[in-house]
Design an enzyme around this catalytic site. Structure first.
Site, short mmCIF file in Angstrom:
data_model
loop_
_atom_site.label_atom_id
_atom_site.label_comp_id
_atom_site.label_asym_id
_atom_site.label_seq_id
_atom_site.Cartn_x
_atom_site.Cartn_y
_atom_site.Cartn_z
N ASP A 18 -2.99 -4.18 10.57
CA ASP A 18 -3.49 -5.01 9.46
C ASP A 18 -3.23 -6.48 9.76
OD1 ASP A 18 -4.08 -2.63 8.24
OD2 ASP A 18 -2.59 -2.82 6.63
N GLY A 245 -1.81 3.01 -3.05
CA GLY A 245 -2.50 4.30 -3.18
C GLY A 245 -2.08 5.26 -2.07
N ASP A 246 -1.86 4.73 -0.88
CA ASP A 246 -1.42 5.59 0.23
C ASP A 246 -0.01 6.11 -0.02
OD1 ASP A 246 -3.81 5.03 1.52
OD2 ASP A 246 -2.97 3.26 2.49
N ARG A 279 6.54 -5.19 -2.64
CA ARG A 279 6.82 -5.72 -1.29
C ARG A 279 5.52 -5.95 -0.54
NH1 ARG A 279 10.62 -0.57 -0.61
NH2 ARG A 279 12.11 -1.20 -2.19
#
Ligand code: RIB
Length: 319
Positions: A18, A245-246, A279
């Site tokens: 990412d 969501g993960d 975080r």
């Protein structure tokens, strides 16, 4: 006395590096804005979920993942291994590791563009042996044909197949027929279910398997074997919702593979995903089991009023 065997989860899915830009807000289409920080984090929905599953504890987590033969693969592999995930790596020397371009606004919201790279190379035959696996956890950042073939193998082997239908796309009925539990957010639910109406109407669609709908800070709502469940969200100061969501999906799969009830699984998954919002980064934000325990012990969910509000939002009557 023999010790109970630990549950086993196999995640088959994506991994990305990412590239995260922090900015005052996510730009509108056609707009240029000035950001103030650029960082890389290990990400990808599959890898994030595998890390969340491993950190949830009480299960063995394994992941089928495709990675390029490039420096971008290294932090992803290191993050997965340090969380305790056992890896089945398909190495793709000609194709780069997946990448995601993430903009995170000061309100914690994000916009993400993924370049699939190696993730698009995963095939039906790459799925490891399913013997001893309790739960197979899938997402939609790998080819749909592979996802369907893996789900079918899991179904035939008697494994609980959990599909997080993200990023949103329409799903063939042949795939839905071999999924035990679908996990979607509100936008994904609208894509998967063509019928109009409120959430209560959509989760009752007869074409769907059991389904959990995550609703951000509000919490989540589920229809599991015809039983409707509500779990209000936990109160936190969100700085980055990437990977929340993960975290929910990985924690949920771990709890189910460990034999916990669906009510407990939803509660733990909600607490873990709320903590992940406090975080930065995806895998870097996933809490440990003890942090989730502390959150649950603090009773920091939004209580009975939030439950009523959640029910009303979903179009459900509690009384
Ligand atoms: O769900 C968050 C993830 O979506 C990010 O880590 C990014 O890699 C994309 O896959």
């Amino acid at each position: 006395m023999t010790a109970r065997r630990r549950g086993r989860v196999l995640v088959a899915g994506s991994a990305n590096l990412d590239f995260v830009v922090r900015a005052p807000r996510v730009p509108a289409p056609g707009e240029t804005i000035l950001g103030y920080q650029c960082t890389t984090f290990p990400g990808g929905k599959g890898a994030n979920q595998a890390v969340a599953c491993a950190r949830a504890g009480h299960v063995e987590t394994r992941m089928l993942v495709a990675l390029g033969d490039d420096p971008q693969a290294e932090p992803i592999e290191a993050s997965l291994r340090s969380a305790g995930v056992q890896l089945d790596i398909v190495r793709t020397p000609q194709v780069a590791t997946g990448a995601a371009f993430v903009c995170v606004g000061d309100d914690g919201e994000n916009a993400i563009t993924v370049v699939s790279g190696a993730n698009a190379q995963l095939r039906e035959e790459d799925l490891p042996e399913l013997h001893g696996v309790d739960c197979l956890l899938l997402q939609l950042e790998t080819p749909l044909a592979s996802v369907e073939a893996w789900a079918r193998k899991g179904h035939v082997a008697g494994v609980t197949v959990v599909l997080n239908a993200a990023p949103a796309q329409q799903l063939p009925e042949s795939l839905l027929a071999v999924v035990d539990l679908l996990v979607v957010n509100e936008g994904e639910l609208a894509t998967v279910v063509s019928a109009h109406g409120d959430i209560a109407a959509r989760i009752g669609d007869p074409h769907l398997p059991s389904v959990v709908v995550t609703l951000g800070a509000r919490g989540c709502c589920a229809n599991v074997d015809g039983r409707v469940l509500l779990q209000p969200g936990f109160r936190v100061e969100a700085v980055d919702t990437t990977g929340a969501g993960d975290t929910f999906c990985g924690t949920l799969a771990a709890c189910l593979a460990a034999g916990e009830s669906m009510d407990n699984a939803l509660r733990r998954a909600s607490a873990a995903s709320a903590l992940a919002c406090t975080r930065f980064g995806a895998q870097t934000s996933v809490p440990s089991r003890s942090e989730v325990d502390a959150m649950l012990a603090s009773g920091e969910d939004n209580g009975v009023h939030a439950r009523d509000a959640l029910a009303a939002y979903c179009g459900l009557s509690l009384h």
